[in-house]
Structure formats: C-alpha cells, structure tokens
Design a protein around this motif. Sequence first.
Motif, mmCIF file in Angstrom:
data_model
loop_
_atom_site.group_PDB
_atom_site.id
_atom_site.type_symbol
_atom_site.label_atom_id
_atom_site.label_comp_id
_atom_site.label_asym_id
_atom_site.label_seq_id
_atom_site.Cartn_x
_atom_site.Cartn_y
_atom_site.Cartn_z
ATOM 1 N N THR A 104 1.088 -1.135 0.001
ATOM 2 C CA THR A 104 -0.050 0.142 -0.074
ATOM 3 C C THR A 104 0.811 1.417 0.112
ATOM 4 O OG1 THR A 104 -1.772 -1.301 1.261
ATOM 5 C CG2 THR A 104 -1.484 1.451 1.148
ATOM 6 N N THR A 133 0.632 5.245 0.384
ATOM 7 C CA THR A 133 -0.270 6.289 0.676
ATOM 8 C C THR A 133 0.049 7.694 0.327
ATOM 9 O OG1 THR A 133 -0.967 4.887 2.710
ATOM 10 C CG2 THR A 133 -1.676 7.411 2.700
ATOM 11 N N SER A 157 -3.386 13.658 1.403
ATOM 12 C CA SER A 157 -4.535 14.250 1.035
ATOM 13 C C SER A 157 -4.235 15.628 0.344
ATOM 14 C CB SER A 157 -5.542 14.485 2.039
ATOM 15 O OG SER A 157 -5.915 13.526 2.392
ATOM 16 N N LYS A 197 -4.966 16.773 -3.406
ATOM 17 C CA LYS A 197 -5.699 17.982 -3.929
ATOM 18 C C LYS A 197 -4.713 18.988 -4.840
ATOM 19 C CE LYS A 197 -8.579 21.551 -1.516
ATOM 20 N NZ LYS A 197 -7.815 22.920 -2.220
ATOM 21 N N GLU A 239 -7.332 10.007 -9.821
ATOM 22 C CA GLU A 239 -7.970 8.992 -10.094
ATOM 23 C C GLU A 239 -8.261 8.751 -11.210
ATOM 24 O OE1 GLU A 239 -12.454 7.350 -8.185
ATOM 25 O OE2 GLU A 239 -11.934 9.378 -8.116
ATOM 26 N N TYR A 274 -6.555 2.118 -7.265
ATOM 27 C CA TYR A 274 -6.405 3.276 -6.328
ATOM 28 C C TYR A 274 -7.899 3.987 -5.627
ATOM 29 C CZ TYR A 274 -6.245 8.477 -5.372
ATOM 30 O OH TYR A 274 -5.840 9.897 -4.699
ATOM 31 N N ASP A 275 -7.413 4.115 -4.239
ATOM 32 C CA ASP A 275 -8.984 4.223 -3.477
ATOM 33 C C ASP A 275 -8.533 5.134 -2.183
ATOM 34 O OD1 ASP A 275 -11.722 4.136 -2.425
ATOM 35 O OD2 ASP A 275 -10.767 2.456 -1.099
ATOM 36 N N ASN A 276 -9.119 6.063 -1.948
ATOM 37 C CA ASN A 276 -8.915 7.006 -0.810
ATOM 38 C C ASN A 276 -7.481 7.416 -0.557
ATOM 39 O OD1 ASN A 276 -10.007 8.453 1.274
ATOM 40 N ND2 ASN A 276 -9.748 6.726 2.860
ATOM 41 N N LYS A 277 -6.913 7.974 -1.653
ATOM 42 C CA LYS A 277 -5.555 8.505 -1.602
ATOM 43 C C LYS A 277 -4.482 7.231 -1.472
ATOM 44 C CE LYS A 277 -7.555 12.519 -1.311
ATOM 45 N NZ LYS A 277 -9.088 11.930 -1.359
ATOM 46 N N LYS A 278 -5.014 6.146 -1.637
ATOM 47 C CA LYS A 278 -3.840 5.126 -1.485
ATOM 48 C C LYS A 278 -4.158 4.086 -2.760
ATOM 49 C CE LYS A 278 -4.703 4.456 3.579
ATOM 50 N NZ LYS A 278 -5.073 3.920 4.606
#
Length: 244
Positions: free
Chosen positions: A105, A107, A110, A114, A129, A139-143
């Motif tokens: 993973t 990370t 955020s 942005k 994304e 890729y999901d939730n900044k990971k």
Amino acid sequence: MKLNNKILFVLASTLALTGCNNLFSKHVKCDDESALSLVSQILNDDLVQSLDHELKALIKDGSIKDLDPAKLKLSAKNIQFSLLDSRTDFIDPNSPKTSCSLDLTATIPSDLVKKSDEARAKVNAVSVEEHANNLGVKYDNKKVHLTLEYVLQPTDKGDKVLAVLKNTSNMQTLLSETLTYAFLKPQIEKNQIKNMEASKAVTPRNNANNATYDAGSETIEAADEAEWAAQQATAAAEEGYYEE
C-alpha cells in the motif's frame, strides 16, 4: 507538458544479510527482515529516480523558472509504503532464487492529491483517480494497492541478498506524476496570471489601432463623398451650359 514518458529503472539492489543462518542458506525467506527492508528501499529509490527524470525534463523545457527544483525530489519522502503479508510463490530448486509476493500500500497525503488535481484541472489533464484508472492501478481514498511481486537471491558468498521488483512501473508512474503536478501547481498559476496580464496589455493596443483605422476610414469616405458631389455639380453645370 509531457509527463508520461518514463525510463524503466532496474529495480534491483543488494543489502547485507543479518543472522548466521542466512549465511549458509541456499534460499532467502520472503519474510526475511533484511529482504523486506531492501524492498522498501528500492521502492523509495525508484520513486526518487522517477522524479529526477521528471525534473531534468522540466529544467530542459524551462518549465520551473520560479520554483526550487530540489523540492520535487524531496517530495518523495511524503509517500508512505506499507509492506504486509509476504508469501512464498515459488522456490527454484535449480537456483538460489525465491519468487515472492506481498500486499503493498502506497499512501499519498491528501493535500498533495488536492494540489495535483487542481494543477491538472488548470492544464486540462485527467485527475489522479482517472490517471490511476488509465494505468490500471488500484487506487482508493488516496492509497495505491498492489500485489507486489519480487524475487530474492543471495550472492554466491551468502553475505548479501539481491532483490528484484517486477511489477511496480505503473504504480511509480502514478506516484511520480501526482507529486510532479502538485509541485508544479504554483508555477502553473503564475504562468496563467502572466498570460492574463499580457492579454490585457494587448487589448488596449488593439483598440487604439482599431480606432485609428476607423478614423482613417471615415476620412476616406468623406473625401470620396466630396469628390462625388463635385463631379455631380460639374455635370449639372455642363448640362445647363448646353441647354442655353
């Protein structure tokens, strides 16, 4: 700006093995602490090299006149790699190589995502994304999630281990370009402001030129009308002369 052209780095390195048992073992275990530390080191080193490649291209194009180049490579430290659940896929009986995999993973903070998305929007590039989807990266939730495949092999002396990562190219592309766009955001904004100011400066000059042209056109039209009136008067006088 082209950010998609990549140099394929050799994802291999060596690290000294620890523990006496490793010195006499033909194969390195996939969960060996030294091996996992080496895998993490390679991931970080490869990201730095990718950013270095991006940086050289930006400098060559003159794209970062107002930014500190060193900050791009330093941004690699913001990416956190997590290595979990290492497992053995294949032990080659004819060589000291061991094929492994683990759950990786990566990370991304955020605020960097942005900034990257805001910069991309200003130059009509796809979002982080969408970029991940185009690359086939989960890729999901900044990971970023990846089943990382790697091969371990001890040196002939048995005092070091060699690690090769096999399937990180697209993930590293996503990470490096995300960081690059975030880094470029201030420069993109400055360039847009400069372009707007230049456009405003050109508009008054165009208006002045148009006004001069209009005035000149009116003068020409007035002269033409006066000439036509004179011709009419002359014709009328001549007509009157012949009638007498």
